[in-house]
Structures are given as structure tokens and as C-alpha cells.
Enzyme design. Structure first.
Site, PDB file in Angstrom:
ATOM      1  N   HIS A 126     -75.477 -24.820 -58.608  1.00 46.34           N
ATOM      2  CA  HIS A 126     -75.015 -23.977 -59.713  1.00 46.34           C
ATOM      3  C   HIS A 126     -75.739 -24.293 -61.019  1.00 46.34           C
ATOM      4  O   HIS A 126     -76.058 -25.436 -61.320  1.00 46.34           O
ATOM      5  CB  HIS A 126     -73.511 -24.139 -59.909  1.00 46.34           C
ATOM      6  CG  HIS A 126     -73.096 -25.564 -60.177  1.00 46.34           C
ATOM      7  ND1 HIS A 126     -73.046 -26.097 -61.439  1.00 46.34           N
ATOM      8  CD2 HIS A 126     -72.720 -26.556 -59.340  1.00 46.34           C
ATOM      9  CE1 HIS A 126     -72.640 -27.348 -61.380  1.00 46.34           C
ATOM     10  NE2 HIS A 126     -72.444 -27.663 -60.108  1.00 46.34           N
ATOM     11  N   ASP A 127     -76.012 -23.237 -61.780  1.00 42.00           N
ATOM     12  CA  ASP A 127     -76.543 -23.321 -63.147  1.00 42.00           C
ATOM     13  C   ASP A 127     -77.954 -23.884 -63.228  1.00 42.00           C
ATOM     14  O   ASP A 127     -78.408 -24.271 -64.304  1.00 42.00           O
ATOM     15  CB  ASP A 127     -75.597 -24.150 -64.044  1.00 42.00           C
ATOM     16  CG  ASP A 127     -74.187 -23.606 -64.046  1.00 42.00           C
ATOM     17  OD1 ASP A 127     -74.001 -22.462 -64.485  1.00 42.00           O
ATOM     18  OD2 ASP A 127     -73.264 -24.318 -63.589  1.00 42.00           O
ATOM     19  N   GLY A 144     -76.652 -29.535 -59.761  1.00 38.33           N
ATOM     20  CA  GLY A 144     -76.282 -28.583 -60.792  1.00 38.33           C
ATOM     21  C   GLY A 144     -76.967 -28.827 -62.125  1.00 38.33           C
ATOM     22  O   GLY A 144     -77.268 -29.963 -62.501  1.00 38.33           O
TER      23      GLY A 144
END
Length: 265
Positions: A126-127, A144
Site C-alpha cells: 500500500h501507498d 508500504g
């Protein structure tokens, strides 16, 4: 659901209402395409691929069997907020690859650039921000909030710690655990990775001039042996150099980061 007349969807595939399938795209046997997914022109899902969540896949990308793209982040803080995964054009996403969308705490987007090769079993969390022409080799994981700039190669079975930045043109050797930032064009290797020189092979393949390669060599020696802190030495380099490649390295070192740097031995 919007399926272009030139797209081909196998009868065994499931395309949920709301999905957008572009011109010339192919959805192979036993694939699942979620309601918020957009597949660009000429995207191909080979078979048994799951693309879900709010996910855009850029034109000409190919996703191989058993990849899971756009499922919820592996982050206990994620509480179901609407976040996105954006994948650029002409990527090759091989078997068992996983890519997750962003989280509210990380800006809400995971972004993958163009022309990447994501080999079997690798993970983009994520991200993350992944640049263009990036290669992530088998079974490597990018945690992440990481930033991986253009032309980076991450060797097999490597792990990139959350929030780490990897500068343009760097190479990570296989079986490396990278816990701090990697300068552009750096060569990093080891179970607890250290900066071990320049990615000379990558620089030569891209046709970088000998003068710039020599300037990078001198810059690395200066960062290793000069007076003051690592960042102070980098700032002095920026004032003295005539090489755009060294300036890019200096800008990376002096930029915002949540991590320290891997430094030369």
C-alpha cells in the site's frame, strides 16, 4: 458495465457491473474483474487473474495467472476506506504477484509507472510509488509507503523496509534486506544491505557518458571519506559538481525522508 466491442471476455470469466474494459482488451478464462476496475486498451488478463478494488490498469499491460491485483491493503489500520491502485502502461505482471491500493494514512493511492517487469511472487504494498522501467525479481517484497524511482532493479528474495526510498538507476542484489534509503545509481547487497559501489552495468547499458560515471565515482568517494555528516558532504558536492547525475544524487540525499541512508563501506 462498459465492455468495448473489440474486447474479448471468456465465457468463464466474471466481469462485475460497473467495470470498464477497453478496446482490444482480453479477459481470459476464470478471471474476476471487480466493479470499480478499469482495464485500458489491449490489456490482457491471461487466466485465473483477480483484479478488484478501485484499480486502473494501463494500456498494453499483461497480467499472468493467479496474480491478485487491487485487494485490500495488508495494514491493520485499514478500515475499508475507498483507496486506489493505479498501474501504468505496458507492464508485465507475472504469476502470483500481489499489488495493494493505498490507505487513508498514506495518501490513498498506490502508483506503479510504465514498462515494469514484476516477476513471479513479488509484492507491492500500500501507498508505494513505483517508477518507470522498474524490475522486481521473484519473491521480493516492497513494503508500504516506499518510493522506487525509475530504472531500479530489485534482486530476487529481497525485502524493502517500509518508508524506504530507492533512487533512480540503483540495483539491489538478491537476498538483500534494505532498511534505509539507497542513493541513485547505487549498488546495494547483503543480508543487512550496505552501499557497495555504483550500478556500473546499468549506467553503461543506458549509455551514460564516461565523464558522468567518473563524476559519480568521485562523488561516492567524497560521500564516504569527506568531512562532516553524510548530508553535509552531499550539499558540498552539489555546490561543486558539473554533472547532472551527481546533482540528481545530491537532490535525493537532501530531499525529505523518514529514513537514514545506506552509506559506503
Amino acid at each position: 458495465m462498459s465492455v468495448d466491442p473489440t474486447a474479448r471476455v471468456h465465457p468463464s470469466a466474471i466481469v462485475e457491473d460497473g467495470a470498464t474494459i477497453g478496446a482490444g482488451a482480453v479477459v481470459g478464462p476464470f478471471c474476476i474483474v471487480g466493479a470499480d476496475v478499469t482495464l485500458g486498451a489491449d490489456v490482457e488478463l491471461r487466466s485465473h487473474v483477480v483484479v478488484t478494488g478501485w484499480t486502473d490498469v494501463g494500456a498494453g499491460s499483461v497480467i499472468f495467472p493467479f496474480a491478485s491485483i487491487g485487494e485490500v491493503p495488508q495494514d491493520l489500520k485499514f478500515s475499508g476506506e475507498r483507496t486506489k491502485l493505479i498501474i501504468g502502461a505496458r507492464n508485465r505482471i507475472r504469476e502470483h504477484v500481489t499489488m495493494n491500493p493505498g490507505t487513508a494514512g498514506g495518501g490513498g493511492e498506490t502508483v506503479v509507472g510504465d514498462d515494469g517487469l514484476f516477476m513471479a511472487g513479488c509484492h507491492v504494498a500500500h501507498d508505494c510509488r513505483i517508477g518507470n522501467r522498474v524490475i522486481i525479481v521473484n519473491q521480493s517484497a516492497v513494503a508500504g509507503h516506499c518510493q522506487v524511482e525509475d530504472d531500479v532493479i530489485i534482486g530476487g528474495l529481497s525485502g524493502i523496509h517500509q518508508w524506504v526510498r530507492i533512487g533512480q538507476g540503483a540495483i539491489i542484489g538478491a537476498l538483500s534486506m534494505v532498511t534505509n534509503d539507497v542513493v541513485p545509481y547505487g549498488l546495494v547487497a547483503g543480508p543487512r544491505a550496505e552501499l557497495d559501489g555504483l550500478n556500473l552495468v546499468g549506467l553503461k547499458r543506458r549509455g551514460v557518458a564516461r565523464e558522468d560515471i567518473q563524476a559519480l565515482r568521485i562523488a561516492l568517494l567524497t560521500l564516504k571519506q569527506g568531512e562532516g555528516t553524510f548530508v553535509e558532504r552531499a550539499r558540498r558536492l552539489g555546490d561543486e559538481t558539473g554533472s547532472d547525475y551527481v546533482r540528481r544524487m545530491v537532490a535525493f540525499i537532501t530531499g525529505a525522508s523518514d529514513r537514514s541512508f545506506l552509506v559506503p563501506k
